[in-house]
Design a protein around this motif. Structure first.
Motif, PDB file in Angstrom:
ATOM      1  N   THR A 514       0.878  -1.174   0.000  1.00 17.36           N
ATOM      2  CA  THR A 514       0.000   0.000   0.000  1.00 17.36           C
ATOM      3  C   THR A 514       0.910   1.217   0.000  1.00 17.36           C
ATOM      4  OG1 THR A 514      -1.153  -1.312   1.622  1.00 17.36           O
ATOM      5  CG2 THR A 514      -2.072   0.853   1.152  1.00 17.36           C
ATOM      6  N   PRO A 515       0.768   2.063  -1.006  1.00 18.54           N
ATOM      7  CA  PRO A 515       1.670   3.211  -1.058  1.00 18.54           C
ATOM      8  C   PRO A 515       1.349   4.216   0.052  1.00 18.54           C
ATOM      9  CG  PRO A 515       0.015   3.361  -2.785  1.00 18.54           C
ATOM     10  CD  PRO A 515      -0.227   2.073  -2.094  1.00 18.54           C
ATOM     11  N   ASP A 516       2.363   5.042   0.345  1.00 20.75           N
ATOM     12  CA  ASP A 516       2.131   6.088   1.331  1.00 20.75           C
ATOM     13  C   ASP A 516       1.243   7.149   0.673  1.00 20.75           C
ATOM     14  OD1 ASP A 516       2.195   7.784   3.369  1.00 20.75           O
ATOM     15  OD2 ASP A 516       4.310   8.376   3.160  1.00 20.75           O
ATOM     16  N   LEU A 517       0.073   7.341   1.215  1.00 19.30           N
ATOM     17  CA  LEU A 517      -0.882   8.229   0.553  1.00 19.30           C
ATOM     18  C   LEU A 517      -0.648   9.698   0.897  1.00 19.30           C
ATOM     19  CD1 LEU A 517      -3.951   6.011   1.249  1.00 19.30           C
ATOM     20  CD2 LEU A 517      -2.903   6.416  -0.972  1.00 19.30           C
ATOM     21  N   GLY A 518       0.086   9.927   1.931  1.00 15.69           N
ATOM     22  CA  GLY A 518       0.327  11.306   2.345  1.00 15.69           C
ATOM     23  C   GLY A 518      -0.943  11.952   2.879  1.00 15.69           C
ATOM     24  N   GLU A 519      -1.981  11.207   3.062  1.00 14.71           N
ATOM     25  CA  GLU A 519      -3.190  11.760   3.657  1.00 14.71           C
ATOM     26  C   GLU A 519      -3.702  10.740   4.662  1.00 14.71           C
ATOM     27  OE1 GLU A 519      -6.047  12.544   0.558  1.00 14.71           O
ATOM     28  OE2 GLU A 519      -4.714  11.745  -0.949  1.00 14.71           O
ATOM     29  N   ALA A 520      -4.682  11.169   5.387  1.00 12.75           N
ATOM     30  CA  ALA A 520      -5.183  10.281   6.438  1.00 12.75           C
ATOM     31  C   ALA A 520      -5.999   9.145   5.834  1.00 12.75           C
ATOM     32  CB  ALA A 520      -6.035  11.084   7.406  1.00 12.75           C
ATOM     33  N   VAL A 521      -5.420   7.990   5.805  1.00 11.93           N
ATOM     34  CA  VAL A 521      -6.164   6.809   5.363  1.00 11.93           C
ATOM     35  C   VAL A 521      -5.866   5.708   6.362  1.00 11.93           C
ATOM     36  CG1 VAL A 521      -6.466   5.088   3.564  1.00 11.93           C
ATOM     37  CG2 VAL A 521      -5.918   7.410   2.936  1.00 11.93           C
ATOM     38  N   ARG A 522      -6.887   5.035   6.785  1.00 12.55           N
ATOM     39  CA  ARG A 522      -6.659   3.951   7.722  1.00 12.55           C
ATOM     40  C   ARG A 522      -6.452   2.651   6.956  1.00 12.55           C
ATOM     41  NH1 ARG A 522      -8.251   4.520  13.080  1.00 12.55           N
ATOM     42  NH2 ARG A 522      -8.572   6.711  13.586  1.00 12.55           N
ATOM     43  N   LEU A 523      -5.731   1.756   7.577  1.00 14.34           N
ATOM     44  CA  LEU A 523      -5.492   0.452   6.949  1.00 14.34           C
ATOM     45  C   LEU A 523      -6.035  -0.642   7.854  1.00 14.34           C
ATOM     46  CD1 LEU A 523      -1.801   0.700   5.729  1.00 14.34           C
ATOM     47  CD2 LEU A 523      -3.855   0.665   4.322  1.00 14.34           C
ATOM     48  N   LEU A 524      -6.583  -1.654   7.244  1.00 12.67           N
ATOM     49  CA  LEU A 524      -7.069  -2.795   8.025  1.00 12.67           C
ATOM     50  C   LEU A 524      -6.606  -4.061   7.321  1.00 12.67           C
ATOM     51  CD1 LEU A 524      -8.803  -3.663  10.427  1.00 12.67           C
ATOM     52  CD2 LEU A 524     -10.807  -3.598   8.947  1.00 12.67           C
ATOM     53  N   ARG A 525      -6.013  -4.934   8.108  1.00 16.07           N
ATOM     54  CA  ARG A 525      -5.484  -6.182   7.551  1.00 16.07           C
ATOM     55  C   ARG A 525      -6.582  -7.205   7.332  1.00 16.07           C
ATOM     56  NH1 ARG A 525      -1.252  -7.136  11.850  1.00 16.07           N
ATOM     57  NH2 ARG A 525       0.295  -5.670  11.085  1.00 16.07           N
ATOM     58  N   LYS A 526      -6.490  -7.894   6.242  1.00 13.79           N
ATOM     59  CA  LYS A 526      -7.398  -9.023   6.020  1.00 13.79           C
ATOM     60  C   LYS A 526      -6.772 -10.276   6.608  1.00 13.79           C
ATOM     61  CE  LYS A 526      -9.649  -8.076   1.616  1.00 13.79           C
ATOM     62  NZ  LYS A 526      -9.610  -8.410   0.197  1.00 13.79           N
ATOM     63  N   PRO A 527      -7.450 -11.207   7.120  1.00 17.71           N
ATOM     64  CA  PRO A 527      -8.892 -11.123   7.379  1.00 17.71           C
ATOM     65  C   PRO A 527      -9.120 -10.372   8.694  1.00 17.71           C
ATOM     66  CG  PRO A 527      -8.044 -13.287   7.933  1.00 17.71           C
ATOM     67  CD  PRO A 527      -6.888 -12.504   7.430  1.00 17.71           C
ATOM     68  N   PHE A 528     -10.088  -9.475   8.694  1.00 14.94           N
ATOM     69  CA  PHE A 528     -10.334  -8.689   9.899  1.00 14.94           C
ATOM     70  C   PHE A 528     -11.525  -9.283  10.647  1.00 14.94           C
ATOM     71  CE2 PHE A 528     -12.291  -6.656   6.222  1.00 14.94           C
ATOM     72  CZ  PHE A 528     -13.633  -6.706   6.565  1.00 14.94           C
ATOM     73  N   SER A 529     -11.548  -8.986  11.934  1.00 13.34           N
ATOM     74  CA  SER A 529     -12.667  -9.500  12.730  1.00 13.34           C
ATOM     75  C   SER A 529     -13.777  -8.451  12.720  1.00 13.34           C
ATOM     76  CB  SER A 529     -12.196  -9.748  14.151  1.00 13.34           C
ATOM     77  OG  SER A 529     -11.959  -8.498  14.753  1.00 13.34           O
ATOM     78  N   PRO A 530     -14.980  -8.831  13.058  1.00 19.52           N
ATOM     79  CA  PRO A 530     -16.078  -7.857  13.133  1.00 19.52           C
ATOM     80  C   PRO A 530     -15.697  -6.690  14.052  1.00 19.52           C
ATOM     81  CG  PRO A 530     -16.927 -10.072  13.391  1.00 19.52           C
ATOM     82  CD  PRO A 530     -15.453 -10.194  13.336  1.00 19.52           C
ATOM     83  N   ASN A 531     -15.047  -7.004  15.169  1.00 11.64           N
ATOM     84  CA  ASN A 531     -14.638  -5.940  16.099  1.00 11.64           C
ATOM     85  C   ASN A 531     -13.730  -4.922  15.456  1.00 11.64           C
ATOM     86  OD1 ASN A 531     -15.967  -6.509  18.368  1.00 11.64           O
ATOM     87  ND2 ASN A 531     -14.259  -7.526  19.421  1.00 11.64           N
ATOM     88  N   GLN A 532     -12.727  -5.462  14.719  1.00  8.84           N
ATOM     89  CA  GLN A 532     -11.727  -4.554  14.154  1.00  8.84           C
ATOM     90  C   GLN A 532     -12.339  -3.550  13.189  1.00  8.84           C
ATOM     91  OE1 GLN A 532      -9.204  -7.660  12.707  1.00  8.84           O
ATOM     92  NE2 GLN A 532      -7.650  -7.286  14.275  1.00  8.84           N
TER      93      GLN A 532
END
Ligand SMILES: Nc1ncnc2c1ncn2[C@@H]1O[C@H](COP(=O)(O)OP(=O)(O)OP(=O)(O)O)[C@@H](O)[C@H]1O
Ligand SMILES: [Mg+2]
Length: 543
Positions: A514-532
């Motif tokens: 994932t490139p550095d977007l230089g803006e606020a973007v959140r990242l979430l790893r797959k597979p994610f849990s419902p909580n995450q």
């Protein structure tokens, strides 16, 4: 330049006369009293012998010396005979010849004959000396040549060994790269499959009745967790893991792990942790580092079945310009700079030198089928390298193993409160645009978000998402997959934000690139849990 002539002519004043006659033409003589004295005076610097026939009895020492002459030498001998004795017998003649380079000179001696015989003898000796010096030159030249051949051979062998090593390293790097690509691809696809299952099961969860169905349901979830851990290891080895580096205080991290380590290692292994004060923070994914250290500790435990010591030592490592690549003590991939190193050392069995080159390969294990999958070290190395650091292993059979993780350092720790696991929060009826190319994952995620109270608009590509927005769709947040044909997740965020500046965005990814977007973007790893995902969405929407 010729040597002197040894004269043995004991009859009357013979020796004296011979000396003065030869002195007339500048030749040096050395009179000898008897054969033993003559033999004692023999040497390479003697030019010739002049002997009267009468002394040639008991000549053993003389013949021995003559026979032992070096190849270039054939000492000229002038024997003063009387014609009568020469006629006396052929046997005597043969005896003279057996002395080698012999000239017979009849008595009575004539001055000229004596002088010319002596000169001829010395000339022949002179030629022998020339041959000697040629031979010496040849010998020296050939030994110089042999030395140079030996030096060159050694240099060539070293060059060949260097080349072989470089080829082996290249071959190994290519093999690992190919394995990494294959593994990364497989893991990525598996993550998508798992994500589909996780999301669907999460939505179904409230509807599952208690009793056996719930037990089966929980078992399915546990299998998914195991699958997720496996794909994480594979991605980690392939350096395709989604890392979330943050400045991390290793003192905190290691002490925080001590009770977990003690529990995992059992009572027979003592654990010591040493962190010097003022150690710079490491820029690293905390959770991944913890799992790497746990992996190393478990390897150490397996290598110490009868107990032993495990020591974890943190330190600063300055890697200079000349050290990388060439030095065996530093991982080749490290760039010069300051690193924080964690050394995990055990007093276990150590590793056989024939096994050592393979330990970082994925699926390489020496453990029984149910004990090791062979992913531990490959994952540790992948994580360290992907984080901008490296790993070095040092092991001797029977002498224990030490593995050093080099991690990039940051000057200061940006204090960040540890995240607490939030309970699933109900969304507040916000509208989420979900971009995901995989239909099952999309369906699952959509159902999950809806079960959390959100309204979801789905799109199977970035292009469709943009078209929806252009048609006036109103949304509060964007959740997009990263790896998609056409626009990738980062491009989708960028394009969407040109239409809706500042829109909260979350990229879900199984990949690291994932490139550095230089803006606020959140990242979430797959597979994610419902909580995450619930946590992330709530935080985004609250910003
Ligand atoms: N501390 C150690 N002492 C001795 N041998 C080790 C040590 N660490 C690793 N090894 C050797 O390296 C091999 C590979 O280690 P790795 O952690 O990658 O896989 P594993 O431990 O066999 O399986 P997994 O970690 O997936 O459960 C091990 O099987 C073992 O032979
Ligand atoms: Mg292991």
């Amino acid at each position: 330049m010729h040597g002197s002539i040894l004269v043995l002519a004991p009859e009357g004043r013979d020796a004296e006369v011979i000396g003065s006659v030869l002195a007339e033409i500048g030749l040096a003589t050395q009179p000898c009293a008897d054969l033993p004295e003559l033999c004692r005076s023999l040497g390479d610097d003697v030019g010739a012998l002049m002997l009267s026939e009468g002394v040639l009895t008991d000549i053993e020492p003389l013949t021995a010396w003559l026979e032992a002459q070096p190849r270039w030498s054939d000492l000229p001998i002038v024997i003063l005979t009387s014609r009568r004795s020469r006629q006396a017998g052929r046997g005597r003649q043969a005896f003279f010849q057996s002395l080698g380079n012999v000239t017979l000179l009849d008595r009575p001696l004539h001055r000229e004959a004596l002088q010319s015989a002596a000169q001829a003898a010395l000339r022949s000796r002179e030629r022998q000396y020339r041959t000697r010096s040629h031979l010496q030159e040849i010998t020296q030249a050939s030994s110089r040549l042999e030395e140079r051949v030996a030096e060159r051979t050694q240099a060539l062998q070293a060059e060949m060994a260097d080349r072989r090593r470089a080829e082996e390293q290249l071959h190994q790097a290519q093999k690992m790269e190919a394995l990494g690509q294959l593994t990364g691809g497989v893991a990525h696809d598996f993550n998508n499959l798992l994500q589909g299952i996780v999301s669907c099961l999460a939505v179904l969860a409230p509807t599952v009745p208690d009793g056996t169905p719930r037990e089966l349901f929980e078992a399915a979830n546990r299998s998914i967790e195991r699958g997720a851990r496996l794909t994480q290891s594979l991605l980690s080895f392939a350096r395709r893991q989604t890392l979330m580096p943050e400045p991390t205080d290793l003192g905190d991290l290691l002490t925080g792990m001590s009770s977990l380590l003690e529990r995992s290692l059992g009572g027979q292994i003592s654990v010591t942790i040493q962190v010097p004060p003022g150690l710079p923070a490491a820029l690293i994914d905390r959770a991944q580092l913890e799992s790497a250290i746990l992996n190393l500790a478990i390897n150490a435990r397996d290598a110490m079945p009868c107990g032993g010591r495990l020591s974890l030592t943190a330190s600063v490592a300055e890697i200079g310009d000349g050290e990388t690549g060439s030095s065996a003590a530093v991982p080749a991939e490290l760039r010069p700079g300051t690193y924080v190193a964690i050394r995990v050392a055990d007093t276990g069995t150590g590793i056989d030198p024939s096994v050592l080159p393979h330990v970082f390969e994925p699926f390489f294990t020496t453990k029984p089928l149910d004990k090791g999958s062979g992913l531990g070290l490959s994952m540790v190395q992948g994580m360290a390298t992907q984080s901008g650091g490296g790993v070095h292993i040092d092991s001797t059979l029977g002498g224990g193993t030490a593995i050093t993780l080099y991690l990039p350092s940051v000057a200061a720790v940006a204090g960040r409160p540890a995240g607490t696991a939030a309970d699933v929060e109900r969304g507040e009826g916000r509208t989420v645009l979900l971009v995901e190319d995989d239909a099952i994952v999309r369906m699952g995620t959509m159902a999950l978000l809806e079960s959390q109270g959100h309204h979801v608009i789905e799109a199977e590509s970035g292009e469709t998402a943009l078209a929806l927005l252009q048609d006036g769709a109103e949304i509060d947040a964007l959740v997009t997959d990263f790896a998609m044909p056409g626009m990738n997740g980062a491009e989708v965020v960028r394009a969407v934000r040109t239409l809706r500046p500042g829109l909260p965005a979350l990229i879900v990814t199984g990949y690291a690139d994932t490139p550095d977007l230089g803006e606020a973007v959140r990242l979430l790893r797959k597979p994610f849990s419902p909580n995450q995902i619930a946590e992330q969405l709530a935080a985004m929407l609250a910003e």
